[in-house]
Design an enzyme around this catalytic site. Sequence first.
Site, short mmCIF file in Angstrom:
data_model
loop_
_atom_site.label_atom_id
_atom_site.label_comp_id
_atom_site.label_asym_id
_atom_site.label_seq_id
_atom_site.Cartn_x
_atom_site.Cartn_y
_atom_site.Cartn_z
N CYS A 174 -9.13 6.22 9.39
CA CYS A 174 -9.22 4.77 9.60
C CYS A 174 -10.67 4.33 9.63
O CYS A 174 -11.49 4.92 10.35
CB CYS A 174 -8.53 4.38 10.91
SG CYS A 174 -8.52 2.59 11.20
N THR A 226 0.81 -1.21 0.00
CA THR A 226 0.00 0.00 0.00
C THR A 226 0.85 1.27 0.00
O THR A 226 0.30 2.37 -0.14
CB THR A 226 -0.95 0.02 1.22
OG1 THR A 226 -0.19 -0.22 2.41
CG2 THR A 226 -2.00 -1.07 1.09
N CYS A 270 -0.06 -2.35 15.32
CA CYS A 270 -1.25 -2.21 14.48
C CYS A 270 -2.40 -2.94 15.16
O CYS A 270 -2.60 -4.15 14.95
CB CYS A 270 -0.97 -2.77 13.09
SG CYS A 270 -2.24 -2.37 11.88
#
Length: 426
Positions: free
Chosen positions: A354, A11, A160
């Site tokens: 997000c 990404t 994460c």
Amino acid sequence: MAHIVVLGAGTGGMPAAYELRDALGREHQITVVNEREYFQFVPSNPWIAVGWRDRSDITFDIKPRLERKGINFVAKRCEKVDAENKKLELEGGETLDYDYLVICTGPRLAFEEVEGSGPDAHTDSICTVDHAEKAYENYKKLLEKGSGTIVIGAMPFASCFGPAYEFAFIVDADLRKRKVRDRYKIRFVTSEPYIGHLGLGGVGDSKGMLESEMRSHHIDWIVNAKTTKVEEGKLYCDELSEDAEVKKQHEIEFDFAMMLPAFKGVGAVVDVLELCNPRGFVFVDDFQRNPKYPSIYSAGVCIAIPPVEATPVPTGAPKTGHMIESMVTAIVRNIANELEGKEPDQKGTWNAICLADMGDTGAAFVALPQIPPRNVAWFKKGKWVHLAKIAFEKYFLRKMKKGSSEPIYEKYILSLLGINRLKDKN
């Protein structure tokens, strides 16, 4: 003519290659090096692990997409970055020279830091599409069993945390759809100091909202959890106090466990003198450039960012999608400046957007910038987030296939919301 090599095609790497081509034109050579021949959209892996997606939905072959844009592609693992001589050593003994290197490798998954963890041992993962497919096979075995305890969470040094929350709620939603939720217990075991910390010190009311959601979905939790060992069907963790003292020791029996690991730098960069910190993450300055080797830029999960705050169990700061894209845009503009004989002057905003799916609803946060102190921080939930996550998956895959990193309508819509990729130089 300069040769710019992008190491990694995730990404960060794919948008970097496309933006470099658009910014530099055809007179400069661009090569992408990636150990796999396919692109995978990692945010969809939680859906893979419950059978809501399959590999073909979230992957595609890289080579034809890049070649259409005049970008070279090498599907080989990089064994070593020779920063002094500006070349990569690839598997099989091949070398590749560069004028500028953009490192977008993502992390190495450090399962070895917790004995017995990882897909080759006793816990599952959703960090790659291969791991997610294996998790789905084990999830189906759990369903065949008819009941059991599910453990989901994140281990020490994880950075994460969003996918762990997503997966917990998605599993809950899947079990409810199957009308068997009452037969399974879900426990959330995380190294965060509190629910909703997210490695960011919280965003808006993330603590209160996520605690409320977990209670309403009957998901128990343990925070400040230092996972120490995993055996078949049993996870060991020390629950620490705010003073980092052992408050309670847990032996948690499970029938299925998905624990996110710590991240470290990949082998190709970790031993390069002064390139990385002790955990192998690449040092960068405000312009995404390595201070020791100015021909090396880096973006994404592989860069060194200090934790937002000290926590009893070590946690890292996540690097989210839009934050990574802002790093990439800064890199491209700065390389373009250098090729024109100017100094780098572009800085990414590191703004974060997000979207976390919860199966039939979702939670979203905006942090401007992602690392505190922030100008904007809010956290919202609703059905719209679930739908937005699905739409974003389709949108991002489409723009990666077409070779457009920031379509004009995306740029102006986000700009209207005050979300920009680059800082105002003034």
